[in-house]
Design an enzyme around this catalytic site. Sequence first.
Site, PDB file in Angstrom:
ATOM      1  N   TYR A 209       1.924   8.012  18.351  1.00  0.00           N
ATOM      2  CA  TYR A 209       2.587   7.607  17.040  1.00  0.00           C
ATOM      3  C   TYR A 209       3.887   8.560  17.060  1.00  0.00           C
ATOM      4  O   TYR A 209       4.998   7.890  16.452  1.00  0.00           O
ATOM      5  CB  TYR A 209       1.672   8.273  15.831  1.00  0.00           C
ATOM      6  CG  TYR A 209       2.194   8.071  14.494  1.00  0.00           C
ATOM      7  CD1 TYR A 209       2.263   6.966  13.863  1.00  0.00           C
ATOM      8  CD2 TYR A 209       2.417   9.500  13.896  1.00  0.00           C
ATOM      9  CE1 TYR A 209       2.723   6.973  12.681  1.00  0.00           C
ATOM     10  CE2 TYR A 209       3.001   9.336  12.385  1.00  0.00           C
ATOM     11  CZ  TYR A 209       3.128   8.201  11.971  1.00  0.00           C
ATOM     12  OH  TYR A 209       3.418   8.203  10.556  1.00  0.00           O
TER      13      TYR A 209
ATOM     14  N   SER B   1       0.723  -1.426  -0.080  1.00  0.00           N
ATOM     15  CA  SER B   1       0.226   0.217  -0.055  1.00  0.00           C
ATOM     16  C   SER B   1       0.812   1.280  -0.112  1.00  0.00           C
ATOM     17  O   SER B   1       1.979   1.275   0.421  1.00  0.00           O
ATOM     18  CB  SER B   1      -0.806   0.042   1.390  1.00  0.00           C
ATOM     19  OG  SER B   1      -1.612   0.818   1.392  1.00  0.00           O
TER      20      SER B   1
ATOM     21  N   LYS C 266       7.911   6.995  16.348  1.00  0.00           N
ATOM     22  CA  LYS C 266       8.629   7.833  15.053  1.00  0.00           C
ATOM     23  C   LYS C 266      10.155   8.441  15.528  1.00  0.00           C
ATOM     24  O   LYS C 266      10.884   8.122  14.977  1.00  0.00           O
ATOM     25  CB  LYS C 266       7.922   8.419  14.174  1.00  0.00           C
ATOM     26  CG  LYS C 266       6.476   7.777  13.399  1.00  0.00           C
ATOM     27  CD  LYS C 266       7.329   7.089  12.537  1.00  0.00           C
ATOM     28  CE  LYS C 266       6.143   6.487  11.211  1.00  0.00           C
ATOM     29  NZ  LYS C 266       6.641   5.352  10.380  1.00  0.00           N
TER      30      LYS C 266
HETATM   31  N1  LIG Z   1       0.557   8.956   4.839  1.00  0.00           N
HETATM   32  C1  LIG Z   1       1.176   9.826   5.361  1.00  0.00           C
HETATM   33  O1  LIG Z   1       0.560  10.878   5.377  1.00  0.00           O
HETATM   34  C2  LIG Z   1       2.512   9.466   6.040  1.00  0.00           C
HETATM   35  C3  LIG Z   1       3.215  10.672   6.405  1.00  0.00           C
HETATM   36  C4  LIG Z   1       4.382  10.485   7.240  1.00  0.00           C
HETATM   37  C5  LIG Z   1       5.022   9.180   7.489  1.00  0.00           C
HETATM   38  N2  LIG Z   1       4.012   8.056   6.826  1.00  0.00           N
HETATM   39  C6  LIG Z   1       4.630   6.987   7.099  1.00  0.00           C
HETATM   40  O2  LIG Z   1       4.777   6.187   5.833  1.00  0.00           O
HETATM   41  C7  LIG Z   1       5.043   4.719   5.947  1.00  0.00           C
HETATM   42  C8  LIG Z   1       3.896   3.973   5.032  1.00  0.00           C
HETATM   43  O3  LIG Z   1       2.471   4.514   5.125  1.00  0.00           O
HETATM   44  P1  LIG Z   1       1.562   4.736   4.265  1.00  0.00           P
HETATM   45  O4  LIG Z   1       0.872   6.079   4.289  1.00  0.00           O
HETATM   46  O5  LIG Z   1       1.835   4.157   2.822  1.00  0.00           O
HETATM   47  O6  LIG Z   1       0.406   3.989   4.758  1.00  0.00           O
HETATM   48  P2  LIG Z   1      -0.758   2.624   4.388  1.00  0.00           P
HETATM   49  O7  LIG Z   1      -1.171   2.796   2.988  1.00  0.00           O
HETATM   50  O8  LIG Z   1      -1.615   2.417   5.441  1.00  0.00           O
HETATM   51  O9  LIG Z   1       0.591   1.619   4.192  1.00  0.00           O
HETATM   52  C9  LIG Z   1       0.896   0.741   5.411  1.00  0.00           C
HETATM   53  C10 LIG Z   1       1.694  -0.458   5.207  1.00  0.00           C
HETATM   54  O10 LIG Z   1       1.766  -1.074   6.369  1.00  0.00           O
HETATM   55  C11 LIG Z   1       1.570  -2.525   6.373  1.00  0.00           C
HETATM   56  N3  LIG Z   1       1.466  -3.198   7.694  1.00  0.00           N
HETATM   57  C12 LIG Z   1       0.960  -2.423   8.772  1.00  0.00           C
HETATM   58  N4  LIG Z   1       0.620  -3.304   9.664  1.00  0.00           N
HETATM   59  C13 LIG Z   1       1.501  -4.523   9.357  1.00  0.00           C
HETATM   60  C14 LIG Z   1       1.657  -5.724  10.184  1.00  0.00           C
HETATM   61  N5  LIG Z   1       1.210  -5.968  11.132  1.00  0.00           N
HETATM   62  N6  LIG Z   1       2.299  -6.496   9.289  1.00  0.00           N
HETATM   63  C15 LIG Z   1       2.815  -6.296   8.239  1.00  0.00           C
HETATM   64  N7  LIG Z   1       2.435  -4.806   7.554  1.00  0.00           N
HETATM   65  C16 LIG Z   1       1.795  -4.266   8.240  1.00  0.00           C
HETATM   66  C17 LIG Z   1       0.500  -2.614   5.461  1.00  0.00           C
HETATM   67  O11 LIG Z   1       0.226  -3.827   5.152  1.00  0.00           O
HETATM   68  P3  LIG Z   1      -1.056  -4.876   4.984  1.00  0.00           P
HETATM   69  O12 LIG Z   1      -2.030  -3.884   4.575  1.00  0.00           O
HETATM   70  O13 LIG Z   1      -0.572  -5.659   4.076  1.00  0.00           O
HETATM   71  O14 LIG Z   1      -1.166  -5.290   6.312  1.00  0.00           O
HETATM   72  C18 LIG Z   1       0.741  -1.444   4.544  1.00  0.00           C
HETATM   73  O15 LIG Z   1       1.545  -1.971   3.312  1.00  0.00           O
HETATM   74  C19 LIG Z   1       4.350   4.332   7.535  1.00  0.00           C
HETATM   75  O16 LIG Z   1       5.703   4.212   8.189  1.00  0.00           O
HETATM   76  C20 LIG Z   1       3.800   5.915   7.924  1.00  0.00           C
HETATM   77  O17 LIG Z   1       3.996   5.833   9.355  1.00  0.00           O
HETATM   78  C21 LIG Z   1       2.871   8.334   6.203  1.00  0.00           C
END
Ligand SMILES: NC(=O)c1ccc[n+]([C@@H]2O[C@H](COP(=O)([O-])OP(=O)(O)OC[C@H]3O[C@@H](n4cnc5c(N)ncnc54)[C@H](OP(=O)(O)O)[C@@H]3O)[C@@H](O)[C@H]2O)c1
Length: 241
Positions: free
Chosen positions: A154, A16, A158
């Site tokens: 959170y 994702s 981080k």
């Molecule tokens: N989006 C933002 O605004 C934002 C901002 C700053 C930082 N981030 C960081 O960016 C990173 C990616 O986030 P995203 O926005 O791409 O989120 P996302 O679309 O919700 O993707 C999260 C990913 O984490 C995986 N995941 C969650 N729980 C898991 C588990 N128990 N075991 C294995 N995999 C797990 C999910 O895999 P499954 O669904 O297959 O379980 C998914 O692939 C994260 O570290 C987040 O904190 C995001």
Amino acid sequence: VEALADQVAVVTGATSGIGKAIACGLVGQGAAVGLVGRDQDALEQTARSVRKPAMRVLQYQVDLTLDNEILTLTKRVQQDLGFVDILVHSAGVISLGSMEAASMEDLDWQYKINVRAAYFLTKNLMPMIRSGQGQIVFINSSVSLNARANVGQYAATKHALKAVADSLREEVNPRGLRVMSVFLGRTATPMQAGVHKMERKEYHPERLLQPEDVASVVVHALSLPRSAEVTDIHIRPLATP
Ligand SMILES: NC(=O)c1ccc[n+]([C@@H]2O[C@H](COP(=O)([O-])OP(=O)(O)OC[C@H]3O[C@@H](n4cnc5c(N)ncnc54)[C@H](OP(=O)(O)O)[C@@H]3O)[C@@H](O)[C@H]2O)c1
């Protein structure tokens, strides 16, 4: 010319959002990639969307809250790929709430995935990461350095992840490994859609940072000559009126 030809990458959160975009970018530059995620259908979908002829794209269904699954992943990566050049930690979860309202279960859950899993997986894969070649990327958040109200749990995870990256960098730089933290503002992914829901805000993904933008910066940084090390990247959406 593909900048990462002959390189092997492992990407968590590859089902994702940001992890998926980075996995696509790495394959685009010629790397073989091990996709790590929990959702089997989403893993297959990512694999289909990134696959290029003759390119190795492997799927690893792993729940990162479970140590035994991380150990099994390590063994399978050893058997299938043999070594690792690039390890990207993008798997992450978020739960909002004030200290008074938020539960200890939510704190433990976020800590387990955002910090402990990244730590344990890196520790396990370390012997397979090629000296003079390896790179480890931690996807972090702008709130790690600037925690606002209701994001304390959170942000704490981080902040801890930043410490893990900084300490690891000093440990592994002598064997030629690079370590990078990527601090992101709001990015248009399913996680961010969920955050907007929790905040009861309207969601306008087009106004946010795009996962492909993040991926292009990360892949470029990973492709730099070994004379340079990018330690930290900060990216945020450009707020226009
Ligand atoms: N989006 C933002 O605004 C934002 C901002 C700053 C930082 N981030 C960081 O960016 C990173 C990616 O986030 P995203 O926005 O791409 O989120 P996302 O679309 O919700 O993707 C999260 C990913 O984490 C995986 N995941 C969650 N729980 C898991 C588990 N128990 N075991 C294995 N995999 C797990 C999910 O895999 P499954 O669904 O297959 O379980 C998914 O692939 C994260 O570290 C987040 O904190 C995001």
